[in-house]
Design an enzyme around this catalytic site. Sequence first.
Site, short mmCIF file in Angstrom:
data_model
loop_
_atom_site.label_atom_id
_atom_site.label_comp_id
_atom_site.label_asym_id
_atom_site.label_seq_id
_atom_site.Cartn_x
_atom_site.Cartn_y
_atom_site.Cartn_z
N LYS A 136 14.48 -4.96 17.60
CA LYS A 136 15.48 -3.89 17.54
C LYS A 136 16.76 -4.40 16.88
O LYS A 136 17.41 -3.67 16.13
CB LYS A 136 15.78 -3.38 18.95
N HIS A 267 -27.05 6.29 -0.68
CA HIS A 267 -26.12 7.31 -0.20
C HIS A 267 -26.31 7.61 1.28
O HIS A 267 -26.41 8.76 1.69
CB HIS A 267 -26.24 8.58 -1.04
#
Length: 507
Positions: A136, A267
Site C-alpha cells: 500500500k 479438432h
Amino acid sequence: MKKLALISVSDKSGLVPFAENLIKAGYEIISTGNTARTLKQNFIDCAEISSFTDSPEIFSGRVKTLHPRVFGGILMRRDNEKDLKEAEDNDIIPIDIVCVNLYPFPKVVNRSDIKLEAKIENIDIGGPSLIRASAKNYNYISVLTDPSQYDLFISELMSESGITPETRKKLAADAFDHTAMYDTLIANFFEKEFELSPTALRIHSAHSRTLRYGENPHQKAAIYGSFDQKFKVFHGKELSYNNIIDLVAAVDIVQELPANSCAIIKHTNPCGAATGKDLIEAYEKALSSDPVSAFGGIVSVNGEINAELAEKLNEIFLEIIVAPSFSDEAVELLMKKKNRRLVKITDDGSVKDEVMVKNIPGGFIVQDKDNSRAGDLKLTTVTNKKCPESVMKDLKFAWIICKHVKSNAIVLVKDRKIIGVGAGQMSRLDSAKIAISKAKEFGHNVKGSAAASDAYFPFPDGIETLADEGVNSVVQPGGSVRDQLVIDAANGRNISMVFSGIRNFKH
C-alpha cells in the site's frame, strides 16, 4: 537517519546472501525468530523483532510483528508533516525494505497426513498484513515476497540510481498478487473442509507464458497455472493454443482406455482410437480408422514409445506425439522431424474434484469434470438379445470414446477399434448416418460392429438406421419417454441394446 530492512521469511532460500548485500548497502536488519536465528548462525547482525518493539513474541509466535512500531514504520508517509511528527512522538523509525514470505499453507493444505489443527497453524496472519501494508505504501517501501526477486533487486539497489518507482510499483503488484493467491487457497479450503456452500468462484492461477496467438491469429492468448509441469515439450515448435486443447483431449481419452491403447485427435475429436496386443498394433488399428483425417493429427498413447513404433509414426505428418515415456532410440528417430512436437506426460492429470469453467455474459458457468468411468458402469440389457463378453468389451470401448466426442455423437467400434464417428451434429440420426458413411469410406465392414450414443435416442429411426447397416449392439443412456419404442425397434431387428444410465454430452 538509519536505514531499516525487515526480514521475516518461511522460505529461507537465498536469505543469507540477500541479507549480506543489504548490510553492504548500509541497511540494519530487524527480523523474527527463526529468520533471525538463521541470520545469526551465518554471522549476520540483526535485531530481533521483540527487542525492536520492546514486546515479546507471544502465543507461540502467533503475535510478533503486529505492533505500532513495525506497522508505523511501514505505513508512515515520509512527505507528510503530520505523519513525521507522530513518528517522532512515538519513536517510530521508517522501514524501507520489507522481505516477507508466508507460512507454507499451500504446501500442507492438500496433504492427508497433516491434521486440521496443523493446517490452521500454517495460516499466516502477520505476514500478509506486513505485505499488504508495505505494498500500500509503495511510494516509499520495497516489498519482496519471493526469493526469485532477490538478485534483480540487489543489483538495482547497488546501482547508481537505486530502486526506481517503477520497480516498487511492480513489487507492490506482485505482493498483492501473492496475498490474493494465499487468501484464495484458504477460503476454498475452509468451504471444502467445513462443507459450506460456495459464496464465490475463486480462481488464482499464475501467469505461465504468453502464446503466439489464440484460436485465431487476431486473438491474444496465454497459459496460466502449472500446465508446463504436467506436459514437457522436449522437441519441436512451441505449442499453440489449438495444439494445447487438442493435446489435452488426446491424453484424456487414452488415460481412460485399457493398456496398449492409442488415440489420434483432430479438432478435439478422435478420428482414430484402438487397443491392441501392443502399442504398435494399437497405432496401426487407430490409423486405419480414418487415415485421411489422421494427417496432421495428434497421436497419444498410454505406454512407452519404442524405436519400432517411432519408425511407424515417422511415416506420416503428425503435429504432436504425446506419451508417458519414450525410449532413447525412439527419441533419436522422432527428432528427425524438426518441427513436430514431442511431449512427455509428467503428471497423469487425474484430479477428481476438478471443475470446468466457461465465461458467459455477466459471469461464469461452472461444472464438475465428467469423471464417469467405464469400470463404474452398471450396464443393463434391455433387449431380448443378450451381449456376449466380447461384444460387451466393444460396447464399453465405444462408450469411452463417445464420451470424448462432440455432441450429438455416435461411435462405431469393432474389435476395440473405431471404425466410424459421427460428431457434433444437430440431429442424432445425422450423426449415425455420418458414422456409417465414414466407416464405409475407409473400407470398414459395419456388420457386427458395436455402437455408442452419448445420449438417448429420441426416436427409433437412429437405431433402425444402425441396425439396417449391420450394427449388432448398441449402448446408450436410456431415459427417453420413447425408450420402449426404441427397444421395440431393436428387438424387431434382433440386435442387443444396453442402457448405461449415464449421459455424456460434450458441448
